[in-house]
Design a protein around this motif. Structure first.
Motif, PDB file in Angstrom:
ATOM      1  N   ALA A 152      -3.641   2.774  -3.866  1.00 44.96           N
ATOM      2  CA  ALA A 152      -5.006   3.280  -3.757  1.00 44.96           C
ATOM      3  C   ALA A 152      -5.998   2.198  -3.339  1.00 44.96           C
ATOM      4  O   ALA A 152      -7.155   2.499  -3.037  1.00 44.96           O
ATOM      5  CB  ALA A 152      -5.438   3.885  -5.090  1.00 44.96           C
ATOM      6  N   MET A 153      -5.560   0.948  -3.346  1.00 41.83           N
ATOM      7  CA  MET A 153      -6.448  -0.147  -2.962  1.00 41.83           C
ATOM      8  C   MET A 153      -6.502  -0.283  -1.450  1.00 41.83           C
ATOM      9  O   MET A 153      -6.097   0.604  -0.705  1.00 41.83           O
ATOM     10  CB  MET A 153      -5.997  -1.449  -3.632  1.00 41.83           C
ATOM     11  N   TRP A 154      -7.018  -1.419  -0.974  1.00 43.31           N
ATOM     12  CA  TRP A 154      -7.149  -1.645   0.452  1.00 43.31           C
ATOM     13  C   TRP A 154      -5.780  -1.600   1.113  1.00 43.31           C
ATOM     14  O   TRP A 154      -4.787  -2.045   0.521  1.00 43.31           O
ATOM     15  CB  TRP A 154      -7.810  -3.003   0.694  1.00 43.31           C
ATOM     16  N   PRO A 155      -5.673  -1.074   2.321  1.00 42.21           N
ATOM     17  CA  PRO A 155      -4.374  -0.952   2.982  1.00 42.21           C
ATOM     18  C   PRO A 155      -3.622  -2.284   2.999  1.00 42.21           C
ATOM     19  O   PRO A 155      -4.174  -3.328   3.352  1.00 42.21           O
ATOM     20  CB  PRO A 155      -4.747  -0.512   4.407  1.00 42.21           C
ATOM     21  N   GLY A 156      -2.369  -2.228   2.572  1.00 39.75           N
ATOM     22  CA  GLY A 156      -1.533  -3.428   2.597  1.00 39.75           C
ATOM     23  C   GLY A 156      -1.651  -4.316   1.380  1.00 39.75           C
ATOM     24  O   GLY A 156      -1.017  -5.375   1.319  1.00 39.75           O
ATOM     25  N   THR A 157      -2.452  -3.929   0.368  1.00 39.76           N
ATOM     26  CA  THR A 157      -2.609  -4.760  -0.824  1.00 39.76           C
ATOM     27  C   THR A 157      -1.284  -4.888  -1.563  1.00 39.76           C
ATOM     28  O   THR A 157      -0.578  -3.904  -1.788  1.00 39.76           O
ATOM     29  CB  THR A 157      -3.655  -4.159  -1.775  1.00 39.76           C
ATOM     30  N   THR A 158      -0.945  -6.116  -1.953  1.00 43.37           N
ATOM     31  CA  THR A 158       0.256  -6.367  -2.749  1.00 43.37           C
ATOM     32  C   THR A 158      -0.141  -7.180  -3.976  1.00 43.37           C
ATOM     33  O   THR A 158      -1.238  -7.739  -4.051  1.00 43.37           O
ATOM     34  CB  THR A 158       1.318  -7.152  -1.959  1.00 43.37           C
ATOM     35  N   ILE A 159       0.756  -7.292  -4.919  1.00 37.36           N
ATOM     36  CA  ILE A 159       0.452  -8.046  -6.134  1.00 37.36           C
ATOM     37  C   ILE A 159       0.258  -9.527  -5.825  1.00 37.36           C
ATOM     38  O   ILE A 159      -0.416 -10.247  -6.568  1.00 37.36           O
ATOM     39  CB  ILE A 159       1.542  -7.835  -7.199  1.00 37.36           C
ATOM     40  N   GLU A 160       0.813  -9.987  -4.712  1.00 36.36           N
ATOM     41  CA  GLU A 160       0.647 -11.389  -4.329  1.00 36.36           C
ATOM     42  C   GLU A 160      -0.759 -11.706  -3.832  1.00 36.36           C
ATOM     43  O   GLU A 160      -1.102 -12.886  -3.658  1.00 36.36           O
ATOM     44  CB  GLU A 160       1.661 -11.766  -3.240  1.00 36.36           C
ATOM     45  N   ASP A 161      -1.586 -10.704  -3.607  1.00 43.49           N
ATOM     46  CA  ASP A 161      -2.929 -10.934  -3.076  1.00 43.49           C
ATOM     47  C   ASP A 161      -3.883 -11.530  -4.104  1.00 43.49           C
ATOM     48  O   ASP A 161      -4.939 -12.045  -3.743  1.00 43.49           O
ATOM     49  CB  ASP A 161      -3.524  -9.619  -2.542  1.00 43.49           C
TER      50      ASP A 161
END
Length: 249
Positions: A152-161
């Motif tokens: 649901a966050m910004w496109p492509g968001t991962t936990i590494e961000d």
């Protein structure tokens, strides 16, 4: 086409981060108490925090650097209104081109100018004079996001961000800083920031529902609100670290 509602301009915000006046006043007082003579704000936006430091530290001169031209122009206007134009320079450009020695550096939500968070801390550390300070602020995870929240966050968001707060502090120490203050934004600060970010555009939409760009503005607002309420809210935090550099031996 320029968004007629001014979406994303921050026109209703005092700071371009989840920062209350109370916290800002306290941070500014603590930083100014060190009597910095030189201050650089990387990713300064419209310069509110930098200008408050200069008001509290009349001996200081400052430089604010940002890529976004409209914010830089807004900063220059505010500086003129407060009689600070002779003590501050706002530059539209790359942060990496302004790595000069300073007593106080500020980087709030702008680490990407140097790459990753560790990259930013390593780049800034050599320019902070002995006994100087860095106010470093950025997003952190408050808890591990679920797959649904990430989606649901910004496109492509991962936990590494994002980092978790302990990891962020570890990187600051590894870069050569000592943590003097570690704090995070409150939920109220976040909610006021997110609501304020959209407020001007929401009011424009109420008054201009038949405008030819109204549907596009409405779609932007709805998408932004969904990212906040269904993705980042109560998951992503914002840390403020006041970091010190050892004095001369």
């Amino acid at each position: 086409m320029t968004d007629p509602s001014g979406f994303g301009s921050g026109s209703r915000l005092t700071f371009n981060s989840p920062l209350s006046d109370d916290r800002a006043d306290r941070l500014v007082a603590e930083l100014a108490a060190q009597r910095p003579a030189t201050v650089t704000d990387f990713g300064c936006g419209w310069g509110e925090l930098l200008l408050r430091v200069l008001q509290a530290a009349p001996q200081a001169r400052g430089v604010g650097v940002d890529l976004h031209g409209p914010d830089v122009e807004r900063a220059r206007g505010i500086a003129a209104e407060r009689g600070l134009s002779e003590r501050v320079t706002f530059v539209e450009g790359q942060a990496g081109e302004h790595l000069r020695p300073v007593d106080l550096a500020i980087s709030s939500g702008a680490y990407q100018a140097f790459g990753s968070i560790p990259d930013a801390l390593k780049a800034i550390r050599p320019i902070v004079n002995p006994g100087g300070r860095l106010l470093f602020a950025c997003e952190v995870w408050e808890r591990s996001p679920t797959a649904e929240e990430l989606a649901a966050m910004w496109p492509g968001t991962t936990i590494e961000d994002c980092l978790f707060l302990p990891e962020l502090v570890d990187h600051a120490v590894a870069a050569g800083f000592r943590p003097l203050s570690i704090e995070t934004a409150t939920r109220d600060e976040w909610d006021r920031f997110e609501s304020g970010f959209a407020a001007g555009s929401e009011e424009w939409l109420l008054a201009n529902g038949d405008h030819e760009e109204a549907d596009a503005v409405r779609a932007k607002l709805d998408a932004h609100r969904a990212i906040w309420l269904r993705g980042s809210r109560q998951v992503m935090g914002y840390a403020y670290l006041t970091l010190g550099v050892p004095g001369r031996s």
